[in-house]
Scaffold this motif. Sequence first.
Motif, mmCIF file in Angstrom:
data_model
loop_
_atom_site.group_PDB
_atom_site.id
_atom_site.type_symbol
_atom_site.label_atom_id
_atom_site.label_comp_id
_atom_site.label_asym_id
_atom_site.label_seq_id
_atom_site.Cartn_x
_atom_site.Cartn_y
_atom_site.Cartn_z
ATOM 1 N N TYR A 156 2.376 -21.723 -22.325
ATOM 2 C CA TYR A 156 1.694 -21.773 -21.040
ATOM 3 C C TYR A 156 1.091 -23.155 -20.835
ATOM 4 C CZ TYR A 156 1.758 -16.650 -21.365
ATOM 5 O OH TYR A 156 2.144 -15.346 -21.491
ATOM 6 N N ASN A 157 0.946 -23.536 -19.557
ATOM 7 C CA ASN A 157 0.176 -24.735 -19.259
ATOM 8 C C ASN A 157 -1.298 -24.369 -19.076
ATOM 9 O OD1 ASN A 157 -0.123 -23.773 -16.575
ATOM 10 N ND2 ASN A 157 1.714 -24.879 -15.910
ATOM 11 N N SER A 158 -2.136 -25.351 -18.778
ATOM 12 C CA SER A 158 -3.573 -25.095 -18.716
ATOM 13 C C SER A 158 -3.965 -24.230 -17.526
ATOM 14 C CB SER A 158 -4.340 -26.422 -18.659
ATOM 15 O OG SER A 158 -3.928 -27.179 -17.536
ATOM 16 N N ALA A 159 -3.066 -24.100 -16.541
ATOM 17 C CA ALA A 159 -3.343 -23.232 -15.393
ATOM 18 C C ALA A 159 -2.922 -21.793 -15.650
ATOM 19 C CB ALA A 159 -2.630 -23.768 -14.157
ATOM 20 N N GLY A 160 -2.385 -21.526 -16.839
ATOM 21 C CA GLY A 160 -1.948 -20.176 -17.170
ATOM 22 C C GLY A 160 -0.545 -19.847 -16.724
ATOM 23 N N GLN A 161 0.200 -20.847 -16.231
ATOM 24 C CA GLN A 161 1.579 -20.622 -15.830
ATOM 25 C C GLN A 161 2.501 -20.733 -17.040
ATOM 26 O OE1 GLN A 161 1.503 -24.028 -13.129
ATOM 27 N NE2 GLN A 161 2.048 -22.622 -11.462
ATOM 28 N N PRO A 162 3.502 -19.855 -17.149
ATOM 29 C CA PRO A 162 4.493 -20.038 -18.213
ATOM 30 C C PRO A 162 5.297 -21.312 -17.948
ATOM 31 C CG PRO A 162 5.142 -18.257 -16.728
ATOM 32 C CD PRO A 162 3.764 -18.642 -16.339
ATOM 33 N N VAL A 163 5.459 -22.110 -18.980
ATOM 34 C CA VAL A 163 6.202 -23.361 -18.842
ATOM 35 C C VAL A 163 7.677 -23.078 -18.597
ATOM 36 C CG1 VAL A 163 6.991 -25.382 -20.142
ATOM 37 C CG2 VAL A 163 4.569 -24.763 -20.134
#
Length: 537
Positions: free
Chosen positions: A88-95
């Motif tokens: 995940y990135n820091s926004a909580g989105q799966p990369v």
Amino acid sequence: MKRSKRSKIKFAVALAAVAVSSLLISAQSSFSQAVPLPLDTPVPGTIAPSGTVRYEVVLPTPGALTITLSGWLATLNWGMDFDRLYVYNSAGQPVEIEKFGSEGDPFLSHMMREDPAVITTRVGQAGTYYIHLHSGAIYSWPEGVSQQNYTISVSFTEVEDRHERNDSLDSATQISIGEELSAYQWRQTPTAAVWGDEDWYKVEVPCPGVMSIILNGWVPTLNWGADFDRLYLYGASGQAIGAGGEDPYYSWMMFISPDTIKVNLSYGGTYYVRLHSGAGYSTDPYTLKLDFLPVADPFEPNDTAADAKLLEPGKEYLAFQWRSLAQGTDVFGDEDWYYFTALTPGDLTINIQGWASIYNWGADYDRIYLYNGTALAADSNATPLYEGWMIGGDYSYTLHIDSPGQYLLQLHSGAAALTTPYTVRLDYTGEYVTGVEEEEMDTQPAGFALCQSYPNPFNPQTVIAYSLPKACYVTLTVYNPEGQVIKVLVRENKPAGSYRIVWDGSDYAGRKVGSGIYFYELRAGNFVEARKMALVR
């Protein structure tokens, strides 16, 4: 009803996703509990069956991320809680989500059966990322093993493009002619979707010529059904040049390395090169270099009779078959206009060398015309004194000039354009006006006189002759019909003699005046005389 093997897998994944949904919600909301994971350092770990460990990794630039698991035990059963890895990135989105993953269960990898298991992904931005490692239930694990005992390590390939972000015309990277830049096909994004990068470059071109765009190490997308790579060219105002249609690209699928795209430019100034990566991306940089071959015609613009340039007989001049009217790539169909002014009858020889001809009657072939300037000013459809065509090689033609006046030479390039110059030279056996502003003639006049200007009507210039039997202070002034001063041609003490001066149809500020009637007045001592002349643009 029977299901296909793929449908069974999807169905099993969906069931498993329901079983771990609460775990994923917990995982995405607990980044603060993540264990720091340094780059390039193996870290041992343990996980209970159906448990999850969260790691935090700080990436200094965009790039490619490689996660290596050693000693991992896979749960190879779609009907059970199987093992998964998430990033995940820091926004909580799966990369990135692999093909068996879903928005509800966005894993990047599952059932990591290889030892070591190597999982790769990409990120388009620097920052903090989170790896969630989930162990499946015990299934076919070695007897007596009740938890995962593994080692995890993360390596990283930096993709640092110092020109980013240059994804639009307004943020274009400045590049100089002859300079080579290194950049990446790697879009700035907090996920793995780094394809589709846009790189804009801005270049100042000194004059018309040929710009060579040299790409080395470019990754093409050789698929018409995909988002293929493209190159665009824009002028200073942002208009696409050299191509048309809804997607006005100039070149595409640049698969040769190095690939050189040559662009004919009809004008100097600011240009923009836009590179669209399409579906291509790479951790290796590409290089961009712009070379330039100038085609600087000292006579341009001289594409109309009104802009004709002086050719002084006996002198050889260099010029180019290269259209230079506005920013663009259409350099064909150049028109070069020249003039000279005869003072007495004589034989005129036109000499042209290095000219590129179009030997095709079905094409726009090259042509040459000679006009009487007075006749052409009175009638734009005047019959030329001479007409020729296909004048390539060493061209020479002689004709007799019967009367004084201005004569215009028109050279039409047709479909030809050439980066090497041609030479043009006029030879004349009579007297003619030179390129000097004012000329003193070798005669001793008997009295004051102001002659009628010639040619008259005229375009673009006319010759005014006057005589002084003795030295005196002289002014020669051009007026408009309202009596306003347009230009003072002479204002000084002059010795006795005969003089002639050229007026080029400009005012005191050097601006071209419009068509119409003008008056010129000579004041020399007590002598005053005025005459009328007509300028026809």
